[in-house]
Scaffold this motif. Sequence first.
Motif, PDB file in Angstrom:
ATOM      1  N   LEU A  46     -30.403  39.886  21.612  1.00 35.35           N
ATOM      2  CA  LEU A  46     -31.275  40.228  20.481  1.00 35.35           C
ATOM      3  C   LEU A  46     -31.396  41.734  20.325  1.00 35.35           C
ATOM      4  CD1 LEU A  46     -33.305  39.441  18.265  1.00 35.35           C
ATOM      5  CD2 LEU A  46     -35.083  39.412  20.033  1.00 35.35           C
ATOM      6  N   ALA A  47     -31.617  42.439  21.435  1.00 36.01           N
ATOM      7  CA  ALA A  47     -31.757  43.898  21.369  1.00 36.01           C
ATOM      8  C   ALA A  47     -30.494  44.537  20.803  1.00 36.01           C
ATOM      9  CB  ALA A  47     -32.057  44.448  22.758  1.00 36.01           C
ATOM     10  N   ALA A  48     -29.331  44.095  21.280  1.00 33.83           N
ATOM     11  CA  ALA A  48     -28.069  44.661  20.809  1.00 33.83           C
ATOM     12  C   ALA A  48     -27.867  44.415  19.318  1.00 33.83           C
ATOM     13  CB  ALA A  48     -26.902  44.082  21.605  1.00 33.83           C
ATOM     14  N   ARG A  49     -28.177  43.198  18.868  1.00 29.45           N
ATOM     15  CA  ARG A  49     -28.004  42.867  17.453  1.00 29.45           C
ATOM     16  C   ARG A  49     -28.916  43.719  16.568  1.00 29.45           C
ATOM     17  NH1 ARG A  49     -23.875  41.182  15.382  1.00 29.45           N
ATOM     18  NH2 ARG A  49     -25.065  40.270  13.662  1.00 29.45           N
ATOM     19  N   ILE A  50     -30.157  43.901  17.008  1.00 32.69           N
ATOM     20  CA  ILE A  50     -31.093  44.678  16.199  1.00 32.69           C
ATOM     21  C   ILE A  50     -30.672  46.146  16.160  1.00 32.69           C
ATOM     22  CG2 ILE A  50     -33.461  45.551  16.090  1.00 32.69           C
ATOM     23  CD1 ILE A  50     -34.405  42.864  17.142  1.00 32.69           C
ATOM     24  N   VAL A  51     -30.256  46.694  17.302  1.00 35.98           N
ATOM     25  CA  VAL A  51     -29.831  48.097  17.327  1.00 35.98           C
ATOM     26  C   VAL A  51     -28.640  48.315  16.399  1.00 35.98           C
ATOM     27  CG1 VAL A  51     -28.904  49.955  18.754  1.00 35.98           C
ATOM     28  CG2 VAL A  51     -30.706  48.493  19.658  1.00 35.98           C
ATOM     29  N   VAL A  52     -27.668  47.403  16.442  1.00 34.16           N
ATOM     30  CA  VAL A  52     -26.496  47.518  15.572  1.00 34.16           C
ATOM     31  C   VAL A  52     -26.913  47.431  14.101  1.00 34.16           C
ATOM     32  CG1 VAL A  52     -24.401  46.332  14.813  1.00 34.16           C
ATOM     33  CG2 VAL A  52     -24.825  46.685  17.254  1.00 34.16           C
ATOM     34  N   LYS A  53     -27.767  46.468  13.796  1.00 33.45           N
ATOM     35  CA  LYS A  53     -28.197  46.279  12.405  1.00 33.45           C
ATOM     36  C   LYS A  53     -28.987  47.470  11.898  1.00 33.45           C
ATOM     37  CE  LYS A  53     -30.561  42.961   9.385  1.00 33.45           C
ATOM     38  NZ  LYS A  53     -31.273  41.653   9.322  1.00 33.45           N
ATOM     39  N   GLN A  54     -29.907  47.974  12.710  1.00 31.06           N
ATOM     40  CA  GLN A  54     -30.719  49.110  12.293  1.00 31.06           C
ATOM     41  C   GLN A  54     -29.880  50.382  12.182  1.00 31.06           C
ATOM     42  OE1 GLN A  54     -33.832  48.906  11.193  1.00 31.06           O
ATOM     43  NE2 GLN A  54     -33.686  46.702  11.558  1.00 31.06           N
ATOM     44  N   SER A  55     -28.882  50.526  13.045  1.00 28.04           N
ATOM     45  CA  SER A  55     -27.983  51.678  12.950  1.00 28.04           C
ATOM     46  C   SER A  55     -27.235  51.663  11.627  1.00 28.04           C
ATOM     47  CB  SER A  55     -26.995  51.672  14.117  1.00 28.04           C
ATOM     48  OG  SER A  55     -27.658  51.781  15.351  1.00 28.04           O
ATOM     49  N   ALA A  56     -26.742  50.483  11.263  1.00 26.10           N
ATOM     50  CA  ALA A  56     -26.019  50.358   9.995  1.00 26.10           C
ATOM     51  C   ALA A  56     -26.929  50.670   8.809  1.00 26.10           C
ATOM     52  CB  ALA A  56     -25.445  48.948   9.873  1.00 26.10           C
ATOM     53  N   LYS A  57     -28.195  50.236   8.891  1.00 23.50           N
ATOM     54  CA  LYS A  57     -29.144  50.509   7.814  1.00 23.50           C
ATOM     55  C   LYS A  57     -29.379  52.000   7.636  1.00 23.50           C
ATOM     56  CE  LYS A  57     -31.963  46.337   7.312  1.00 23.50           C
ATOM     57  NZ  LYS A  57     -33.342  45.775   7.365  1.00 23.50           N
ATOM     58  N   GLN A  58     -29.283  52.744   8.748  1.00 22.33           N
ATOM     59  CA  GLN A  58     -29.468  54.193   8.681  1.00 22.33           C
ATOM     60  C   GLN A  58     -28.189  54.917   8.293  1.00 22.33           C
ATOM     61  OE1 GLN A  58     -31.203  55.673  12.369  1.00 22.33           O
ATOM     62  NE2 GLN A  58     -32.550  53.895  12.530  1.00 22.33           N
ATOM     63  N   GLY A  59     -27.136  54.165   8.034  1.00 25.67           N
ATOM     64  CA  GLY A  59     -25.867  54.775   7.665  1.00 25.67           C
ATOM     65  C   GLY A  59     -25.085  55.310   8.839  1.00 25.67           C
ATOM     66  N   LEU A  60     -25.428  54.851  10.051  1.00 30.91           N
ATOM     67  CA  LEU A  60     -24.746  55.303  11.264  1.00 30.91           C
ATOM     68  C   LEU A  60     -23.596  54.365  11.615  1.00 30.91           C
ATOM     69  CD1 LEU A  60     -27.921  56.114  13.383  1.00 30.91           C
ATOM     70  CD2 LEU A  60     -26.417  57.769  12.270  1.00 30.91           C
ATOM     71  N   ASP A  61     -22.608  54.902  12.272  1.00 32.57           N
ATOM     72  CA  ASP A  61     -21.470  54.112  12.729  1.00 32.57           C
ATOM     73  C   ASP A  61     -21.930  53.195  13.861  1.00 32.57           C
ATOM     74  OD1 ASP A  61     -19.062  53.086  13.541  1.00 32.57           O
ATOM     75  OD2 ASP A  61     -18.309  54.953  14.408  1.00 32.57           O
ATOM     76  N   PRO A  62     -21.836  51.866  13.734  1.00 36.93           N
ATOM     77  CA  PRO A  62     -22.300  50.956  14.789  1.00 36.93           C
ATOM     78  C   PRO A  62     -21.338  50.840  15.967  1.00 36.93           C
ATOM     79  CG  PRO A  62     -21.410  49.683  12.971  1.00 36.93           C
ATOM     80  CD  PRO A  62     -21.379  51.123  12.532  1.00 36.93           C
ATOM     81  N   ASN A  63     -20.125  51.357  15.834  1.00 36.02           N
ATOM     82  CA  ASN A  63     -19.140  51.212  16.907  1.00 36.02           C
ATOM     83  C   ASN A  63     -19.601  51.791  18.252  1.00 36.02           C
ATOM     84  OD1 ASN A  63     -17.204  49.743  15.527  1.00 36.02           O
ATOM     85  ND2 ASN A  63     -16.222  51.575  14.690  1.00 36.02           N
ATOM     86  N   PRO A  64     -20.262  52.950  18.275  1.00 36.89           N
ATOM     87  CA  PRO A  64     -20.746  53.440  19.574  1.00 36.89           C
ATOM     88  C   PRO A  64     -21.692  52.475  20.275  1.00 36.89           C
ATOM     89  CG  PRO A  64     -20.773  55.206  17.961  1.00 36.89           C
ATOM     90  CD  PRO A  64     -20.456  53.956  17.211  1.00 36.89           C
ATOM     91  N   ILE A  65     -22.481  51.734  19.500  1.00 35.65           N
ATOM     92  CA  ILE A  65     -23.403  50.767  20.099  1.00 35.65           C
ATOM     93  C   ILE A  65     -22.622  49.604  20.705  1.00 35.65           C
ATOM     94  CG2 ILE A  65     -25.411  49.300  19.709  1.00 35.65           C
ATOM     95  CD1 ILE A  65     -25.885  52.306  19.374  1.00 35.65           C
ATOM     96  N   HIS A  66     -21.622  49.119  19.963  1.00 31.64           N
ATOM     97  CA  HIS A  66     -20.785  48.032  20.484  1.00 31.64           C
ATOM     98  C   HIS A  66     -20.128  48.455  21.797  1.00 31.64           C
ATOM     99  CE1 HIS A  66     -21.120  45.263  17.158  1.00 31.64           C
ATOM    100  NE2 HIS A  66     -20.800  46.212  16.284  1.00 31.64           N
TER     101      HIS A  66
END
Length: 269
Positions: free
Chosen positions: A28-48
């Motif tokens: 859940l934490a990983a999914r939310i961080v990725v989703k919120q990063s994308a909402k901020q216009g950030l590249d989600p790949n570093p989170i993955h």
Amino acid sequence: MIPYVNPHSLKLGPIEPFGIFVALGIFLAARIVVKQSAKQGLDPNPIHDYAPWGVGVGVVVGHLVHLFFYHPEELSKSPFQILKVWDGLSSFGGLLGGIIAAIIYFRVRGVSFAKYADAFALGVAPGWAVARIGCFVAHDHPGIRTDFFLAVNFPAATYGGPRHDLGLYDAVALFAIAGVLFALRNSGKLQNRLLHMLALLYAPFRFFFDSLRATDLHYVDARYFGLTPAQYCCILLVAYGLWGLATKRASQPGSTPSSTASGSVKPAR
């Protein structure tokens, strides 16, 4: 009063319910961080790419903190106890491990962690809350005797009767904190400072909950000058939170979608 359910009766073969909730919390934490990063216009790949490192280092450090600070007596069982990373985990130790992994990973990859800090705050709180439900189901944080209506009716023969269950209290507090953080995000307040706000909100709750920990049972957490290791960590969290709120700006270059989309964040792939 909440009835006591033996955690061993909830096992799915060799799988403990605690492990299931921890895994769900991490997911859940990983999914939310990725989703919120994308909402901020950030590249989600570093989170993955960071996620497996964060989990791995978090588990190892969480076990070592449990072993050396909470229950050093376990070291007398076997010299291989250090290698049994599944046998005892500290949530604060896991958090510390995740922080260490993040500092090293983001620095090596040349990515600014500060730009992802709000997303991490929004993911950590609910994810940690779900993992704490696992602690409640396992009843591994019994508190002092009480007749409080949210107490768990622990078996009298082993525990002496109803007690606080601190895993439950921690989960409730973290879900409430998650709600506050999302409300702040939606209102646009404390931008780039949500991680510091998470530290300030959680520390008082956890410090108080740890004051309710049992001291009259066979297997209790170590205390140093009257405080648990987590309570010392709470003091550091307050210092971190106050420092962040005092020094961080509400808006930083590269924190909005328009600026991050222009290539100010280095993709990990």
